[in-house]
Write a protein that holds these residues in place. Structure first.
Motif, PDB file in Angstrom:
ATOM      1  N   TYR A 265       0.893  -1.936  -0.097  1.00  0.00           N
ATOM      2  CA  TYR A 265       0.196   0.019  -0.102  1.00  0.00           C
ATOM      3  C   TYR A 265       1.193   1.373  -0.102  1.00  0.00           C
ATOM      4  N   GLN A 301      -6.839   9.101   9.849  1.00  0.00           N
ATOM      5  CA  GLN A 301      -5.294   8.979   9.747  1.00  0.00           C
ATOM      6  C   GLN A 301      -5.131   9.574   9.540  1.00  0.00           C
ATOM      7  N   GLU A 394      -5.776   3.585  -3.848  1.00  0.00           N
ATOM      8  CA  GLU A 394      -7.038   2.837  -2.676  1.00  0.00           C
ATOM      9  C   GLU A 394      -6.560   3.732  -1.126  1.00  0.00           C
ATOM     10  N   ARG A 395      -7.738   3.970  -0.819  1.00  0.00           N
ATOM     11  CA  ARG A 395      -8.414   4.815   1.018  1.00  0.00           C
ATOM     12  C   ARG A 395      -7.469   3.894   1.734  1.00  0.00           C
ATOM     13  N   ASN A 396      -7.099   3.884   2.462  1.00  0.00           N
ATOM     14  CA  ASN A 396      -7.277   3.277   3.900  1.00  0.00           C
ATOM     15  C   ASN A 396      -6.403   3.750   4.559  1.00  0.00           C
ATOM     16  N   GLN A 397      -5.659   2.964   5.921  1.00  0.00           N
ATOM     17  CA  GLN A 397      -5.477   3.607   6.284  1.00  0.00           C
ATOM     18  C   GLN A 397      -3.730   3.855   6.390  1.00  0.00           C
ATOM     19  N   TRP A 398      -2.817   3.298   5.624  1.00  0.00           N
ATOM     20  CA  TRP A 398      -1.973   2.508   5.268  1.00  0.00           C
ATOM     21  C   TRP A 398      -1.456   3.944   4.185  1.00  0.00           C
ATOM     22  N   THR A 399      -2.438   4.067   2.914  1.00  0.00           N
ATOM     23  CA  THR A 399      -2.232   4.874   2.271  1.00  0.00           C
ATOM     24  C   THR A 399      -1.956   6.110   2.553  1.00  0.00           C
ATOM     25  N   GLU A 400      -3.345   6.725   3.217  1.00  0.00           N
ATOM     26  CA  GLU A 400      -3.234   7.718   4.143  1.00  0.00           C
ATOM     27  C   GLU A 400      -2.429   8.310   5.092  1.00  0.00           C
TER      28      GLU A 400
END
Length: 847
Positions: A265, A301, A394-400
């Motif tokens: 990610y 995040q 993709e938006r998720n906590q890791w990419t944020e």
């Protein structure tokens, strides 16, 4: 990625029984015009196509059906050269045996499809595109499958299976769909399943005709190997499934696999364009940041990790009742405003959202604008090229987390744009970001297993329970990554306010290295001060002065022979403080010359500071045969030298040369001028002198009498900013792209070779009665302790910075439990025990 596909992903598919895989969006395939192939951009396009071909081949070799996503309406309406080029790029795959194609929803909104007879789309795919695989699409809840079924779709992704059957039965009863056509679709799907299972169906079915192998579905053209022979498989038993299930669960719960997915990610984040060279942000404390959130969701995040580096103003731009976005406005009149605009994972319409797009483009003409696009990269083409673009798929906590840190150079970013958006954003477009500030990516990234640090929590919580201190902060940086940062307990034993990681502690004598020593290092590096010169070469002394011959070096290593405390006995006693009103020394209110505040209702007469200085200058030197006598007076003299050489106060000097530039928001002298009292942790309840709880004012009495700015004490900070400050030294003097010190200067000041166990200003690991560092700390490490219950240790050999802050002197400095229980040393032991505890090697997944 190719190695991962071959080594891990394929094994995962086999173990989980996955029969098909979605590959990258082929509607965004690069065009490969002949005249472009020799350029770097052209080579990048070829490389993308080759990677996709290899991916499809690897899937086909392992009998996994590859579905290409993204066949859309524009592939049917090839009215311009760009669309035709994209169609030609896609044709390379569909005509060469692409097993599956995922059809986008907008195909079925296309007027050509809506007006065409049944089978038109299926015929178009086979005749125009050379596609003979399986067609798949989505079916929304409650949606009729009529159009999609009649146009040749084989597989549906739907949350509403019963409704699908109901509609399909109705189509058959009304004669719109024949049993023969439905059977043909089923046979195509079952043929594919048979191929995916090694050439035969997993169970005996009589639905397939004898000539099923001749069904028009290509599934092996991408394979570079011969199709395996059909063999009868062992029929697994329930126990086999249970055992395999346990293996699969263990595999996906393995820390190395979880870390690997996180890294995938993170590595996808792309800085597509940065024409104005905004990234990484600089001059953090001079900029006014605003974070503009679009959509209904909260970028929690992103904001949390952004706040690790800079303050910001949050702005929400929700969808209006009409379903479009309102224009974005500038939030301040400051020319240094930076607007960070977060586009959530939704489709922006050039027509419906035209005002929104125009407002961002207009804003970019006046202010610095960064757009973070979570989703389709083609949306970047709506905006002006002078905007800085981050593309996140993709938006998720890791990419944020990753993109927030990337803006400050907290992480390395090397992603490349996988598609051509326009001539300013071609395929392969990227800006490389080198890590130049600390990251907050977690311990595994630095080779430490998270669970190996839980011992810190246990030690800190037990100490609070035993009333060693009301609360504390702990921060650990390993190899440039903040692997641990937590706050424990409360400000006081009344438990009215829990400690936050952003709260400030009085760090006491750690100020000696966080301020005065750094200032001397910089002046030394600039040849404005010499270690072997006498202090009288830098400060003016009266005729009766007795300290002029002391060398700067001897002050730094505490070898001056001067007494430990400052000569302030006349002022630091209960008799000198009036019960009300004023006397010759103190006043209960600010009044004329009584303007040095040392408590909420106590002010010192400022001209007595000269009296203290005169007493210091006449101090007698004691014997230095032991080579060491710790003294606050030494650093008061160094403070005077720094101020006389630089012609500025010590706090101004270190703020201008270090704190502001580094971006330290939670490290300063006299914090009450910038922070609410609720964010500052109190120290002692002073029953003798100030007769109040010392809160927001420095605890050290000599620093208090000097207006809160002392060479020996006075700094307030949180653990994270302390860790960043000393990471500068661990980085050989470089941080945020700025060289603060030469590596040679750091080596000079942190080495113990000047007559005792000390470095120049810095303490060194020793076997004293109450050490605050681990016994495993190497001799090259350096740091300092603070009376209030603090310490900092920097270990260049292990690339490690350890910070511990507490208010162990609350409510009284007579509390010695922190020494007896060795809290600081034991926590440091946990850190060393955790080093190299995480291995990044992926687990093996048996089939």
């Amino acid at each position: 990625m190719q190695a991962f596909l071959e080594n891990e992903y394929l094994e995962q598919c086999k173990a989980l029984g996955i029969q098909f895989s979605m590959r990258p969006d082929l509607s965004l395939l690069p065009t490969t015009e002949i005249n472009d192939l020799s350029s770097a951009n052209g080579q990048e396009k070829i490389a993308v196509v080759e990677r996709l071909e290899n991916n499809f081949s690897a899937l086909s070799d392992n009998h996994i059906i590859a579905f290409a996503e993204g066949f859309s309406s524009e592939h049917i309406e090839t009215n311009d050269s760009l669309r035709f080029a994209k169609l030609a790029a896609l044709f390379k795959f569909t005509s060469n045996g692409l097993p599956g194609l995922f059809l986008q929803e907008n195909i079925f909104e296309n007027e050509t499809i809506k007006r065409s007879p049944p089978g038109f789309l299926q015929n178009y795919l086979s005749t125009k595109m050379g596609f003979h695989g399986l067609a798949m699409t989505t079916l929304l809840e409650g949606e009729s499958p009529e159009l999609k079924l009649l146009q040749g779709v084989d597989l549906f992704v739907t949350p509403d299976v019963p409704v699908f059957f109901q509609y399909t039965r109705q189509l058959i009863e009304e004669g719109m769909l024949s049993i023969q056509e439905l059977d043909a679709r089923v046979r195509r799907v079952l043929t594919a399943k048979s191929w995916a299972n090694g050439g035969r169906l997993p169970v005996e079915l009589s639905l397939l005709p004898k000539d099923s192998a001749q069904m028009p579905v290509k599934l092996v053209s991408f394979s570079k190997k011969q199709a395996p022979k059909v063999v009868h498989r062992y029929q697994p038993q329930a126990a086999d499934f249970a055992e395999q299930a346990e293996k699969i669960v263990a595999y996906f719960e393995h820390p190395a696999w979880q870390q690997f997915t996180i890294e995938l990610y993170k590595n996808s984040v792309t800085l597509a364009s940065d024409l104005n060279k905004l990234i990484p942000f600089d001059n953090l404390l001079q900029k006014q940041f605003s974070i503009v959130e679009t959509g209904r969701s909260d970028f929690k995040q992103f904001k949390n990790y952004f706040s690790k580096y800079a303050d910001f103003l949050p702005v929400k731009v929700p969808l209006t009742s009409g379903g479009y976005f309102a224009p974005v406005q500038s939030q301040t009149a400051r020319p240094t405003e930076v607007s960070v605009i977060l586009l959530d994972t939704f489709a922006i319409s050039p027509k419906k959202d035209s005002l929104f797009i125009q407002s961002i483009n207009a804003l970019s003409q006046k202010k610095e604008v960064v757009v973070v696009n979570f989703g389709n990269p083609q949306q970047l083409g709506f905006f002006e090229k002078n905007i800085t673009f981050f593309q996140v798929y993709e938006r998720n906590q890791w990419t944020e987390q990753q993109v927030a840190q990337a803006m400050f150079g907290g992480v390395t970013v090397r992603g490349k744009l996988p598609v051509t958006v326009n001539e300013d954003l071609p395929i392969g477009a990227s800006e490389y970001i080198y890590q130049e500030r600390v990251s907050f990516n977690g311990p595994e990234e630095a080779g430490i297993a998270t669970e190996r640090l839980v011992g810190i929590d246990a030690i800190a919580n037990t100490a609070i329970k035993n009333r060693v201190f009301p609360g504390c902060q702990v921060a650990v940086v390993k190899s440039g990554t903040v692997v641990y940062s937590k706050a424990f307990g409360f400000h006081t034993y009344s438990k009215n306010r829990p400690v936050e990681t952003t709260d400030l502690y009085d760090i006491a004598s750690v100020s000696k290295i966080a301020s005065t020593t750094l200032a001397v290092m910089k002046l030394y590096e600039q040849n404005q001060i010499s270690l072997t010169n006498k202090i009288s070469d830098y400060i003016k002394l009266g005729a009766n002065a007795s300290i002029g011959s002391i060398k700067v070096k001897d002050l730094l290593i505490h070898n001056s022979g001067l007494q430990a405390p400052m000569p302030i006995a006349k002022f630091y006693n209960y008799r000198s403080v009036p019960s009300s009103g004023c006397n010759d020394i103190f006043c209960k209110t600010e009044n004329g010359d009584f303007d040095v505040q040392i408590a909420p209702s106590l002010f010192f007469r400022h001209d007595y500071q000269d009296t203290i200085w005169q007493r210091v200058s006449r101090l007698h030197r004691l014997s230095t045969r032991n080579g060491f006598r710790y003294s606050d007076v030494n650093f008061y003299l160094l403070q005077r030298a720094v101020e006389d050489i630089s012609r500025s106060s010590l706090d101004e000097y270190v703020n201008n040369h270090f704190y502001q530039s580094i971006g330290l928001r939670h490290l300063m002298y006299n914090p009450s001028k910038a922070f609410d009292q609720s964010q500052i942790v109190p120290t002692e309840r002073d029953q003798m002198w100030r007769k109040t709880l010392v809160h927001g004012f420095v605890h050290d009495p000599s620093a208090a009498l000097m207006g809160g700015v002392g060479g020996n004490a006075g700094i307030f900070a949180n653990a994270e900013d302390m860790a960043v400050l000393f990471q500068v030294l661990d980085n050989d003097g470089v941080y945020g792209g700025i060289q603060y010190f030469d590596a040679k200067t750091i080596q000079t000041f942190t080495t113990a070779k000047y007559g005792n166990h000390r470095g120049l200003g810095f303490d060194k690991p020793t076997n004293r009665k109450y050490p605050t560092c681990s016994s495993r700390t190497p001799a090259t490490a350096y740091g300092h302790n603070g009376f209030t219950g603090t310490c900092v240790w920097i270990d260049p050999e292990n690339d490690l910075v350890y910070v511990f802050l507490s208010n162990r002197i609350h409510p009284t400095s007579q509390n010695k439990k922190i020494f007896v229980e060795a809290v600081r040393r034991r926590i440091h032991d946990v850190v060393y025990d955790a080093l190299d505890s995480f291995q990044s090697e992926l687990p093996k997944l048996g089939n």
